[in-house]
Design an enzyme around this catalytic site. Structure first.
Site, short mmCIF file in Angstrom:
data_model
loop_
_atom_site.label_atom_id
_atom_site.label_comp_id
_atom_site.label_asym_id
_atom_site.label_seq_id
_atom_site.Cartn_x
_atom_site.Cartn_y
_atom_site.Cartn_z
N ARG A 209 -108.57 -24.30 28.76
CA ARG A 209 -107.44 -23.74 29.49
C ARG A 209 -107.27 -22.29 29.05
NH1 ARG A 209 -108.04 -27.35 32.50
NH2 ARG A 209 -106.57 -28.96 33.17
N GLU A 238 -104.77 -16.85 35.21
CA GLU A 238 -105.51 -17.08 36.45
C GLU A 238 -104.58 -17.64 37.54
OE1 GLU A 238 -107.65 -21.36 36.06
OE2 GLU A 238 -108.36 -19.90 34.58
N HIS A 255 -113.17 -20.65 36.52
CA HIS A 255 -112.70 -22.01 36.22
C HIS A 255 -113.55 -23.04 36.96
CE1 HIS A 255 -108.86 -24.42 34.99
NE2 HIS A 255 -109.96 -25.14 34.81
#
EC number: 1.1.1.290
Length: 377
Positions: A209, A238, A255
């Site tokens: 994360r 993000e 991601h």
């Protein structure tokens, strides 16, 4: 029955349309109005399930996330409202592990080191971290693991303190959830103090994360330009990306570490099967039934494999440079981060490829890495 599904969830429309009316929406921009009259909600990690989102969801009885991570869902709230929740633990562990291994293999080639001479420190020994540990140790790479929760639960593996891991590991790879409270919060786990203590020859990979790493502090550390290397699949804010940080990173991706086709199919089928069970439907789906044949389904080896062979085989299946190049080329455009995720290519896992060779080829370690193997006579 109305089922709201993230439009980026592969195979979902085909599967869930067997159960009711499927409504496809972009997951990051869902609003409370979208959930009016919705019976079930199927999401990915970009959707934050909180009080505001479900404030008008009077018919909602089921929420499923086709991801291993669950920190984007207020589970206590759903329980309080009597809404059933399920996730897909482990669905993307293979893809994330293979992403990390690709980063390692490419950097080994670029920087002139052997992956077999590196010590890899894995922070977070859940589904992903444990699978990565198994793969690396299976081919003979030394691994250190840190996970105070697992250690306190009585997990019998040999754990290492974070301080020792940060000192001794050549490659540090992060696989924790994001937590801000409790005994071991992970928000800014890798902070300015830690970043400044890392050696110039160390490599940091974050495919967990974004906020686990203080991105501002990371930028300042990389600006020292002493050889310290970092690769990020996730960013602190993000889909916004610090454009001053980007050129300092060895690899940057949107991601997608766990975005392999197999992993996404697993995530979708896991929550589909959970929902079928929830509503008493006997339908079940299997990820393997949904997948196409790999572009290169079989490779024949004629000699014992070495590191060069390993590089060729693994990068044939997934080379992080492909995603990195696209990211740098397109990230400046509006909405590019989510668009790259939405239109992500059909990346496969090592398991989609069968390696064929004699006993002298020593294929067993490659099977531990994830490839299918077939010993010829």
């Amino acid at each position: 029955m109305k089922i709201l599904v993230d439009e980026n969830m592969p195979y979902a429309e085909m599967l869930f349309s067997q159960l009711g009316e499927v409504i496809l929406k972009p997951g990051r921009s869902l609003t409370a109005d979208d959930l009016v009259d919705i019976d079930a909600l199927m999401i990915r990690s970009v959707t934050k399930v909180n009080a505001a989102l479900i404030s008008k969801a009077s018919k909602l009885k089921f929420v499923g996330t086709a991801t291993a991570g669950m920190d984007h869902v207020d589970q206590a709230l759903l329980k309080e409202k009597g809404i059933y929740f399920t996730a897909a633990p482990g669905c993307n562990k293979v893809g994330v592990a293979e992403y990390v291994f690709s980063v390692m293999m490419v950097l080994a080639q670029q920087q002139g080191f052997s992956v077999f001479e590196q010590t890899v420190g894995i922070v977070g020994a859940g589904q992903v971290g444990s699978y990565l540990q198994q793969c690396l140790q299976g081919i003979g790479i030394k691994v250190l693991i840190n996970d105070p929760f697992k250690q306190e639960e009585g997990d019998e593996r040999e754990f290492t303190s974070l301080d020792r891991l940060l000192q001794e590991a050549d490659v540090i790879t992060l696989h924790t959830p994001i937590t801000r409270d409790g005994k071991y919060p992970t928000h800014h786990l890798i902070n300015k103090e830690i970043l400044n203590s890392l050696r110039a020859d160390q490599i940091l990979i974050n495919a967990a994360r974004g906020p686990v790493v203080d991105n501002q502090a990371l930028k300042h550390r990389l600006q020292q330009a002493d050889g310290f290397t970092a690769a990020l699949d996730v960013f602190e804010f993000e889909p916004e990306v610090d454009m001053e940080l980007l050129p300092l990173l060895a690899f940057a991706t949107p991601h997608v570490a766990g975005y392999g086709l197999e992993g996404k199919a697993r995530g979708t089928t896991m929550i589909f099967n959970s929902y079928c069970e929830f509503i008493g439907n006997e339908l079940r789906a299997h990820a393997s039934d949904l997948l196409p044949t790999a572009p290169v389904p079989k490779v024949v080896l004629d000699r014992k494999w070495d590191e060069a062979t390993l590089h060729t085989l693994t990068q044939m299946v997934y080379d992080v440079r492909r995603d990195d190049a696209q990211f740098r080329r397109e990230i400046g455009a509006p909405g590019a981060f989510d668009l790259m995720r939405k239109e992500y290519w059909d990346r496969r896992e090592y398991s989609a490829v069968t390696l064929v060779g004699s006993a002298q080829c020593r294929l067993k370690p490659l099977a531990k890495l994830g490839f299918q193997v077939e010993v010829s006579q």
